[in-house]
Structures are given as structure tokens and as C-alpha cells.
Motif scaffolding. Structure first.
Motif, PDB file in Angstrom:
ATOM      1  N   PRO A 105      50.929  43.026  32.596  1.00  0.00           N
ATOM      2  CA  PRO A 105      50.844  41.390  32.963  1.00  0.00           C
ATOM      3  C   PRO A 105      49.547  41.052  33.388  1.00  0.00           C
ATOM      4  N   TYR A 106      49.352  39.802  33.039  1.00  0.00           N
ATOM      5  CA  TYR A 106      47.973  39.300  33.620  1.00  0.00           C
ATOM      6  C   TYR A 106      48.128  37.836  34.084  1.00  0.00           C
ATOM      7  N   VAL A 107      47.291  37.104  34.719  1.00  0.00           N
ATOM      8  CA  VAL A 107      46.995  35.846  35.031  1.00  0.00           C
ATOM      9  C   VAL A 107      45.674  35.568  34.794  1.00  0.00           C
ATOM     10  N   ARG A 108      45.576  34.283  33.905  1.00  0.00           N
ATOM     11  CA  ARG A 108      44.123  33.714  33.546  1.00  0.00           C
ATOM     12  C   ARG A 108      43.946  32.419  34.606  1.00  0.00           C
ATOM     13  N   MET A 109      42.721  32.381  35.247  1.00  0.00           N
ATOM     14  CA  MET A 109      42.554  31.438  36.029  1.00  0.00           C
ATOM     15  C   MET A 109      41.119  30.715  35.644  1.00  0.00           C
ATOM     16  N   ARG A 110      40.592  29.394  35.932  1.00  0.00           N
ATOM     17  CA  ARG A 110      39.600  28.981  35.749  1.00  0.00           C
ATOM     18  C   ARG A 110      38.646  29.174  37.309  1.00  0.00           C
ATOM     19  N   VAL A 111      37.346  29.263  37.105  1.00  0.00           N
ATOM     20  CA  VAL A 111      36.688  29.510  38.341  1.00  0.00           C
ATOM     21  C   VAL A 111      35.770  28.263  38.576  1.00  0.00           C
TER      22      VAL A 111
ATOM     23  N   GLY B 221      45.612  34.511  44.118  1.00  0.00           N
ATOM     24  CA  GLY B 221      44.607  33.638  43.039  1.00  0.00           C
ATOM     25  C   GLY B 221      43.772  33.052  43.759  1.00  0.00           C
ATOM     26  N   ALA B 222      43.835  32.292  44.774  1.00  0.00           N
ATOM     27  CA  ALA B 222      42.945  31.763  45.598  1.00  0.00           C
ATOM     28  C   ALA B 222      41.911  32.517  46.219  1.00  0.00           C
ATOM     29  N   VAL B 223      42.336  33.765  46.816  1.00  0.00           N
ATOM     30  CA  VAL B 223      41.281  34.755  47.325  1.00  0.00           C
ATOM     31  C   VAL B 223      40.436  35.358  46.178  1.00  0.00           C
ATOM     32  N   THR B 224      41.326  35.795  45.065  1.00  0.00           N
ATOM     33  CA  THR B 224      40.470  36.443  43.984  1.00  0.00           C
ATOM     34  C   THR B 224      39.335  35.403  43.451  1.00  0.00           C
ATOM     35  N   LYS B 225      39.741  34.123  43.313  1.00  0.00           N
ATOM     36  CA  LYS B 225      38.603  33.274  42.850  1.00  0.00           C
ATOM     37  C   LYS B 225      37.359  32.991  43.790  1.00  0.00           C
ATOM     38  N   ARG B 226      37.714  33.014  45.216  1.00  0.00           N
ATOM     39  CA  ARG B 226      36.782  32.974  46.110  1.00  0.00           C
ATOM     40  C   ARG B 226      35.908  33.904  46.073  1.00  0.00           C
ATOM     41  N   PHE B 227      36.471  35.150  46.062  1.00  0.00           N
ATOM     42  CA  PHE B 227      35.626  36.656  46.125  1.00  0.00           C
ATOM     43  C   PHE B 227      34.685  36.714  44.851  1.00  0.00           C
ATOM     44  N   VAL B 228      35.288  36.291  43.977  1.00  0.00           N
ATOM     45  CA  VAL B 228      34.362  36.015  42.464  1.00  0.00           C
ATOM     46  C   VAL B 228      33.383  34.998  42.691  1.00  0.00           C
ATOM     47  N   ARG B 229      33.727  33.857  43.246  1.00  0.00           N
ATOM     48  CA  ARG B 229      32.744  32.876  43.281  1.00  0.00           C
ATOM     49  C   ARG B 229      31.735  33.173  44.252  1.00  0.00           C
ATOM     50  N   GLU B 230      31.943  33.610  45.556  1.00  0.00           N
ATOM     51  CA  GLU B 230      31.104  34.125  46.414  1.00  0.00           C
ATOM     52  C   GLU B 230      30.299  35.338  45.953  1.00  0.00           C
TER      53      GLU B 230
ATOM     54  N   SER C 117      17.313  34.814  37.036  1.00  0.00           N
ATOM     55  CA  SER C 117      18.721  35.143  36.502  1.00  0.00           C
ATOM     56  C   SER C 117      19.799  34.395  37.415  1.00  0.00           C
ATOM     57  N   TYR C 118      20.558  33.522  36.705  1.00  0.00           N
ATOM     58  CA  TYR C 118      21.629  33.128  37.445  1.00  0.00           C
ATOM     59  C   TYR C 118      23.092  33.492  36.529  1.00  0.00           C
ATOM     60  N   MET C 119      24.070  33.769  37.197  1.00  0.00           N
ATOM     61  CA  MET C 119      25.315  34.091  36.688  1.00  0.00           C
ATOM     62  C   MET C 119      26.270  32.957  37.375  1.00  0.00           C
ATOM     63  N   GLN C 120      27.251  32.786  36.251  1.00  0.00           N
ATOM     64  CA  GLN C 120      28.439  31.797  36.689  1.00  0.00           C
ATOM     65  C   GLN C 120      29.870  32.214  36.031  1.00  0.00           C
ATOM     66  N   ALA C 121      30.689  32.325  36.879  1.00  0.00           N
ATOM     67  CA  ALA C 121      32.046  32.612  36.545  1.00  0.00           C
ATOM     68  C   ALA C 121      32.618  31.477  35.993  1.00  0.00           C
ATOM     69  N   ILE C 122      33.324  31.507  34.874  1.00  0.00           N
ATOM     70  CA  ILE C 122      34.010  30.377  34.222  1.00  0.00           C
ATOM     71  C   ILE C 122      35.643  30.649  34.343  1.00  0.00           C
ATOM     72  N   GLU C 123      35.953  32.056  34.125  1.00  0.00           N
ATOM     73  CA  GLU C 123      37.210  32.138  34.069  1.00  0.00           C
ATOM     74  C   GLU C 123      37.518  33.591  34.615  1.00  0.00           C
ATOM     75  N   VAL C 124      38.768  34.036  35.332  1.00  0.00           N
ATOM     76  CA  VAL C 124      39.048  35.336  35.810  1.00  0.00           C
ATOM     77  C   VAL C 124      40.370  35.632  35.237  1.00  0.00           C
ATOM     78  N   VAL C 125      40.539  36.800  34.801  1.00  0.00           N
ATOM     79  CA  VAL C 125      41.875  37.432  34.331  1.00  0.00           C
ATOM     80  C   VAL C 125      41.982  38.573  35.207  1.00  0.00           C
TER      81      VAL C 125
END
Length: 182
Positions: free
Chosen positions: A4-10, A51-60, A115-123
Motif C-alpha cells: 500500500p502507498y499514498v501519493r501526496m503533492r508537495v 503525511g504532513a511531517v513527511t512532506k515537511r521533511f522532504v520540503r526542508e 543546481s536547484y531541486m524541487q519536490a513535486i510529489e511524494v509516494v
């Protein structure tokens, strides 16, 4: 059997030139970050907090990369992390540990002065994996040539730390490796 998985926009992170208070604490007390990461990964997959903490970890994490804050980036990686790079001639292959990361970054920034990276989606998977889909934008140091490519990063956690990371300039390759249809 499909995991199982969840997809989230970042959302893009705010541009910061300095570390936040929680990032300063993370460097002073890394065990706290590892415990928080373990706790978050143990929450139910569809938990709003997870979900909220995961997206924040990725963003930061991406924001730290974008400002070249390597100590903060490495704070979430196991000292013996395995990094498998599939997209960069000359530095592709497997690199080991924090020294492997530093070698990779050194070689990368010899070629690309920006070089700049941007996350768009997290699975987020219901095991110890996380797939980040995003974009990387670079400018060559010598020629000024610009490159913008999709990127996929498949992360594996153990005890709150990243123990393995694979990277591609191809969303489909990341999705396939994670066991999803591209």
C-alpha cells in the motif's frame, strides 16, 4: 503482493538563507530527529500527521540542498548510507557513506555551478520506502548551458535514518523500481 502507498503533492519550500530553529536543534540533537522519524514512519500510512511531517521533511531537505547546507542534509542519512546514481555520467554508480555523498556533490558542482531541486510529489509506502518525484534545474559552470530534468529519488529508511537512496533523471524509472506503473 502490492505494498500500500499514498501519493501526496508537495508545495515548494519558502526560500531561506538560514536554518530554522528546529533545524538547528536537529544538528545539536540528532537522536531526537531519528526518534521523530521512526515515530512518524510507524504511524498509519493514511495518518494526516504522517503525511504532513513527511512532506515537511522532504520540503526542508530540498531547501537545505538548495542552499548547500550539507551538514543538515547528512543529518538524516545513516553514516554508511548507500547512494546509487543512475543518471550522471562520470559519477553514476554506487557511493557509500557520508564521504560518498560529499564526493558526489563535489563532482556534481564541478560541472554545475547552479543546481536547484524541487519536490513535486511524494509516494509514501507502507514499508520503509519513500519515492520523491520532482525536477532539477542546473546551469553549467563553464558554458552557462542550462538543464532542467525530471528526477526521481527512492529512499529507504531504517531506524529513522536513510540507509539507501537511488536517483534517476526519469520519473518512470523511479516509479518502476518502486513497483508502480509508470
Amino acid at each position: 503482493m502490492r505494498i500500500p502507498y499514498v501519493r501526496m503533492r508537495v508545495e515548494p519550500p519558502p526560500v531561506r538563507r538560514h536554518r530554522t530553529v528546529d533545524q538547528r536543534l536537529a544538528l545539536r540533537m540528532p537522536e531526537l530527529v531519528h526518534a521523530l522519524s521512526r515515530g512518524v514512519r510507524s504511524l498509519p500510512l493514511r495518518s494526516r500527521l504522517r503525511g504532513a511531517v513527511t512532506k515537511r521533511f522532504v520540503r526542508e531537505g530540498f531547501a537545505a540542498y538548495n542552499r548547500r547546507d550539507w551538514d543538515l542534509v547528512l543529518a538524516i542519512y545513516h553514516p554508511e548510507v548507500e547512494i546509487d546514481v543512475h543518471h550522471v555520467a562520470g559519477i553514476e554508480g554506487v557511493h557509500h557513506g557520508h564521504a560518498g555523498w560529499r564526493y558526489y556533490w563535489q563532482r556534481w558542482f564541478e560541472a554545475w555551478d547552479e543546481s536547484y531541486m524541487q519536490a513535486i510529489e511524494v509516494v509514501d509506502f507502507d514499508d520503509d520506502r519513500l519515492l520523491v518525484l520532482g525536477r532539477v534545474r542546473c546551469r553549467a559552470a563553464d558554458t552557462g548551458i542550462e538543464l532542467e530534468e525530471p528526477m526521481a529519488i527512492l529512499i529507504t529508511y531504517c531506524a529513522g535514518l536513510i540507509v539507501r537512496q537511488e536517483e534517476w533523471f526519469d520519473h518512470a524509472a523511479g516509479l518502476r523500481t518502486a513497483g508502480l506503473d509508470a
